[in-house]
Design a protein around this motif. Structure first.
Motif, PDB file in Angstrom:
ATOM      1  N   GLU A  74     -10.767   2.662  15.979  1.00  0.00           N
ATOM      2  CA  GLU A  74     -11.451   2.553  14.725  1.00  0.00           C
ATOM      3  C   GLU A  74     -11.040   3.406  13.445  1.00  0.00           C
ATOM      4  N   LEU A  75     -10.236   4.350  13.504  1.00  0.00           N
ATOM      5  CA  LEU A  75      -9.787   4.841  12.518  1.00  0.00           C
ATOM      6  C   LEU A  75      -8.721   4.016  12.204  1.00  0.00           C
ATOM      7  N   ARG A  76      -7.883   3.318  12.986  1.00  0.00           N
ATOM      8  CA  ARG A  76      -6.592   2.496  12.390  1.00  0.00           C
ATOM      9  C   ARG A  76      -7.549   1.380  11.629  1.00  0.00           C
ATOM     10  N   LEU A  77      -8.455   0.682  12.161  1.00  0.00           N
ATOM     11  CA  LEU A  77      -9.022  -0.562  11.449  1.00  0.00           C
ATOM     12  C   LEU A  77      -9.570   0.064  10.017  1.00  0.00           C
ATOM     13  N   LYS A  78     -10.158   1.530   9.989  1.00  0.00           N
ATOM     14  CA  LYS A  78     -10.777   1.753   8.736  1.00  0.00           C
ATOM     15  C   LYS A  78      -9.608   2.082   7.657  1.00  0.00           C
ATOM     16  N   VAL A  79      -8.675   2.664   8.110  1.00  0.00           N
ATOM     17  CA  VAL A  79      -7.481   2.966   7.321  1.00  0.00           C
ATOM     18  C   VAL A  79      -6.954   1.514   6.771  1.00  0.00           C
ATOM     19  N   ASN A  80      -6.436   0.833   7.749  1.00  0.00           N
ATOM     20  CA  ASN A  80      -6.064  -0.687   7.118  1.00  0.00           C
ATOM     21  C   ASN A  80      -6.892  -1.167   6.108  1.00  0.00           C
ATOM     22  N   GLU A  81      -8.119  -1.182   6.288  1.00  0.00           N
ATOM     23  CA  GLU A  81      -9.108  -1.635   5.190  1.00  0.00           C
ATOM     24  C   GLU A  81      -9.029  -1.065   3.987  1.00  0.00           C
ATOM     25  N   LEU A  82      -9.043   0.438   4.240  1.00  0.00           N
ATOM     26  CA  LEU A  82      -8.741   1.077   2.809  1.00  0.00           C
ATOM     27  C   LEU A  82      -7.668   0.845   2.040  1.00  0.00           C
ATOM     28  N   VAL A  83      -6.487   0.684   2.863  1.00  0.00           N
ATOM     29  CA  VAL A  83      -5.214   0.295   2.243  1.00  0.00           C
ATOM     30  C   VAL A  83      -5.248  -1.038   1.510  1.00  0.00           C
ATOM     31  N   ASN A  84      -5.752  -1.862   1.957  1.00  0.00           N
ATOM     32  CA  ASN A  84      -5.921  -3.435   1.510  1.00  0.00           C
ATOM     33  C   ASN A  84      -6.874  -3.252   0.382  1.00  0.00           C
ATOM     34  N   GLU A  85      -7.976  -2.574   0.373  1.00  0.00           N
ATOM     35  CA  GLU A  85      -8.793  -2.385  -0.534  1.00  0.00           C
ATOM     36  C   GLU A  85      -8.121  -1.859  -1.911  1.00  0.00           C
ATOM     37  N   LEU A  86      -7.422  -0.499  -1.824  1.00  0.00           N
ATOM     38  CA  LEU A  86      -6.957  -0.044  -2.747  1.00  0.00           C
ATOM     39  C   LEU A  86      -5.593  -0.583  -3.381  1.00  0.00           C
ATOM     40  N   ALA A  87      -4.903  -1.269  -2.599  1.00  0.00           N
ATOM     41  CA  ALA A  87      -3.741  -2.286  -2.918  1.00  0.00           C
ATOM     42  C   ALA A  87      -4.069  -3.516  -3.827  1.00  0.00           C
ATOM     43  N   THR A  88      -5.310  -3.920  -3.632  1.00  0.00           N
ATOM     44  CA  THR A  88      -5.595  -5.102  -4.304  1.00  0.00           C
ATOM     45  C   THR A  88      -6.851  -4.792  -5.430  1.00  0.00           C
ATOM     46  N   SER A  89      -6.949  -3.440  -5.842  1.00  0.00           N
ATOM     47  CA  SER A  89      -7.823  -3.003  -6.677  1.00  0.00           C
ATOM     48  C   SER A  89      -7.697  -3.143  -8.250  1.00  0.00           C
ATOM     49  N   GLY A  90      -6.283  -3.359  -8.206  1.00  0.00           N
ATOM     50  CA  GLY A  90      -5.592  -3.335 -10.009  1.00  0.00           C
ATOM     51  C   GLY A  90      -5.463  -2.055 -10.268  1.00  0.00           C
ATOM     52  N   GLU A  91      -5.808  -1.015  -9.698  1.00  0.00           N
ATOM     53  CA  GLU A  91      -5.651   0.120 -10.240  1.00  0.00           C
ATOM     54  C   GLU A  91      -4.264   0.689 -10.184  1.00  0.00           C
ATOM     55  N   GLU A  92      -3.552   1.224 -11.397  1.00  0.00           N
ATOM     56  CA  GLU A  92      -2.183   1.226 -11.317  1.00  0.00           C
ATOM     57  C   GLU A  92      -1.525   2.140 -10.288  1.00  0.00           C
ATOM     58  N   ASP A  93      -1.960   3.587 -10.286  1.00  0.00           N
ATOM     59  CA  ASP A  93      -1.760   4.499  -9.460  1.00  0.00           C
ATOM     60  C   ASP A  93      -2.891   5.278  -8.950  1.00  0.00           C
ATOM     61  N   PHE A  94      -2.360   5.955  -7.825  1.00  0.00           N
ATOM     62  CA  PHE A  94      -3.267   6.800  -7.346  1.00  0.00           C
ATOM     63  C   PHE A  94      -2.652   8.221  -7.087  1.00  0.00           C
ATOM     64  N   GLU A  95      -3.542   9.363  -7.381  1.00  0.00           N
ATOM     65  CA  GLU A  95      -3.095  10.837  -7.130  1.00  0.00           C
ATOM     66  C   GLU A  95      -3.252  11.109  -5.776  1.00  0.00           C
ATOM     67  N   LEU A  96      -2.463  11.723  -5.304  1.00  0.00           N
ATOM     68  CA  LEU A  96      -2.745  12.362  -3.814  1.00  0.00           C
ATOM     69  C   LEU A  96      -3.955  12.968  -3.595  1.00  0.00           C
ATOM     70  N   ARG A  97      -4.565  13.752  -4.614  1.00  0.00           N
ATOM     71  CA  ARG A  97      -5.904  14.447  -4.255  1.00  0.00           C
ATOM     72  C   ARG A  97      -6.929  13.285  -3.992  1.00  0.00           C
ATOM     73  N   GLN A  98      -6.857  12.422  -4.872  1.00  0.00           N
ATOM     74  CA  GLN A  98      -7.879  11.122  -4.895  1.00  0.00           C
ATOM     75  C   GLN A  98      -7.701  10.549  -3.706  1.00  0.00           C
ATOM     76  N   ILE A  99      -6.624   9.941  -2.832  1.00  0.00           N
ATOM     77  CA  ILE A  99      -6.504   9.484  -1.681  1.00  0.00           C
ATOM     78  C   ILE A  99      -6.930  10.359  -0.740  1.00  0.00           C
ATOM     79  N   PHE A 100      -6.589  11.699  -0.627  1.00  0.00           N
ATOM     80  CA  PHE A 100      -7.029  12.620   0.149  1.00  0.00           C
ATOM     81  C   PHE A 100      -8.581  12.358   0.340  1.00  0.00           C
TER      82      PHE A 100
END
Length: 509
Positions: free
Chosen positions: A83-109
């Motif tokens: 389940e963790l793998r599926l959630k992480v992959n979903e999160l990655v795709n959501e953030l990668a296609t969000s249009g936000e230019e970059d993310f901070e370490l703490r934000q992703i944490f």
């Protein structure tokens, strides 16, 4: 991305899957001082229990955990990783296609932390984590197919490999994109991953130590995985699930080609140093208490090894009597510690907390924890996290050639011990515990190295790790390793039930 597979350090001298027992449980399973001698690989990484249930209600002895309970625990852990793998992959795709230019370490944490399974192992299952995995290791060594299969599934799930129908959700994988990723394209992706991880490594180490010390290792690890995967998807146009599929399709090439091995080793080193800069799982007071316990174990272990070696050297060695004495001394030494912490976590905690703490440094030296945890990490196929030494106290080193000589001497000494064991009545040696019988034999055999070179078996392992790249290409060393493995397999057939399951290779490396 399939982070675990990518981050594994490849090569014949690093076993595939780390174990999962705590310090106390690991020593109970393999014997005090046996850590540097026995090879074992079964299950994945561990987390120290933060038990919220009452101590009296928590099972702490491996032998008190039923197989049904263990099967239930392993099944839950596998499902959590799926389940963790599926959630992480979903999160990655959501953030990668969000249009936000970059993310901070703490934000992703902060995004990742709520997705992680609870660390309260004892509170959830009613057993101590180290005890549970020590029980799993014991059953697997005994040839229990169900436990071995569950252990393999857990490692696969933690490595991002689909198990039990945990395929990516429909619509998340474009087979055409998977097919276009040949070995060269995957190599390019690996190179890019390494460079991104290097950049993140620098950024993380640039954070104030007080901030890093509030970020647990599991969260940091997943944060790096997510950030690297986001950059890969944006640069190459492949979702994490697609890259995972392509990696599985080219697994043989990735695991054998030197160019992939070099990158994987570099990535593994970055990740190890990242983990050492994150929040340790043990605080200072806990660490001091554990080190004091280990100091007692260390003293008792040294006395035990010396006593056995002297008795064997004196001749007329009563194997059955000495075996009973060995078990008794093991139990006496083990009664001195209840440390329910992974040896790797112990090293990471010390490295994070030692600066400027004279008392902690002195307790670490007295406890012999450096040697003990190195042996246990190696036994479980994990490169031990390095300890940053005080430059005023440089670590003693010995040449690689001396390690080769020691390994050859260990083999010859062990052969002599095997010849002695053969003379023991079969009924007698069949009554011994196989693991404990082998550790007894190897403890006696290793005395020859101590006598000739002044090196204990755990010191030999430590020095061997320092020279592993050189030793891996040394023909004499490799031959000695192979002979050693065959000799241990012979011991397995002579002692206990004669099972060939369990430890195979035991050596300097």
């Amino acid at each position: 991305l399939k982070t675990k597979a990518v981050l594994e350090q490849p090569g014949e001298l690093v076993m595939a899957a780390p174990g999962n027992a705590s310090m106390a449980a690991g020593m109970k399973t393999f014997g005090v001082g046996g850590a540097a001698l026995l090879g074992n690989s079964l299950l994945g990484k561990t987390a120290i229990s933060a038990a919220s249930t009452k101590e009296s209600a928590v099972v702490s002895k491996p032998e008190d955990i039923t197989k049904d309970k263990l099967v239930s625990i392993l099944s839950v852990l596998i499902q959590e990783q799926v389940e963790l793998r599926l959630k992480v992959n979903e999160l990655v795709n959501e953030l990668a296609t969000s249009g936000e230019e970059d993310f901070e370490l703490r934000q992703i944490f902060e995004f990742v932390s709520p997705l992680l399974p609870s660390e309260d192992f004892a509170g959830r299952f009613g057993v101590k984590e180290g005890a549970a995995f020590a029980r799993a290791e014991a059953l697997a060594h005994g040839g229990d197919e169900q436990i071995m299969q569950l252990g393999e599934k857990l490692e696969m799930a933690r490595g991002g490999i689909a198990v039990d129908g945990a395929e990516p959700p429909p619509g998340t994988v474009d087979d055409a994109k998977v097919a276009e990723m040949d070995a060269q394209k995957l190599y390019d992706i690996h190179v890019y991953m390494r460079e991104q991880l290097k950049r993140l490594f620098i950024l993380f180490h640039g954070l104030p130590k007080a901030e890093r010390m509030q970020m647990p290792r599991e969260g940091v690890e997943k944060t790096m995985e997510v950030l690297v995967a986001i950059h890969v998807q944006r640069k190459f146009g492949y979702r994490s699930e697609e890259v995972e599929k392509a990696i599985e399709a080219h697994e043989e090439i990735i695991s054998t080609e030197e160019r992939f091995q070099q990158i994987n080793q570099q990535v593994a080193e970055y990740m190890q140093h990242l983990m050492m800069a994150a929040k340790p799982k043990v605080d200072r007071d806990q660490l001091i208490d554990m080190l004091k316990q280990l100091s007692v174990v260390n003293l008792k272990s040294r006395a035990m090894h010396k006593s056995l070696a002297e008795a064997y050297k004196a001749g007329d060695f009563d194997w059955d009597k000495q075996y009973a004495r060995y078990i008794e001394m093991q139990e006496d030494a083990m009664a001195a510690t209840t440390a329910d912490v992974d040896p790797m976590d112990l090293r990471i905690a010390y490295n994070a907390l030692k600066d400027g703490d004279q008392e902690l440094q002195e307790e670490w030296e007295k406890s012999g924890a450096d040697k003990m945890t190195t042996g246990l990490c190696f036994m479980r196929g994990i490169p031990p996290p390095p300890i940053e030494n005080d430059p005023k106290k440089p670590r003693k080193t010995i040449p690689a050639e001396r390690i080769v000589e020691c390994q050859e001497l260990l083999v010859e000494s062990l052969k002599s011990v095997v010849a002695s064991v053969r003379k023991v009545p079969e009924e007698t040696r069949r009554s011994w515990n196989t693991l404990m019988g082998i550790t007894l034999c190897q403890t006696i055999a290793s005395a020859a190295i101590d006598e000739k070179y002044g090196l204990s078996e755990d010191e030999l392992v430590m020095h061997g790790m320092q020279h592993q790249m050189v030793l891996s290409g040394n023909a004499r060393f490799r031959k000695a390793i192979q002979t050693h493995e065959v000799t241990v397999q012979l011991l397995q057939k002579l002692i206990g039930d004669g099972s060939t399951e369990g430890p195979q290779q035991c050596s300097v490396m």
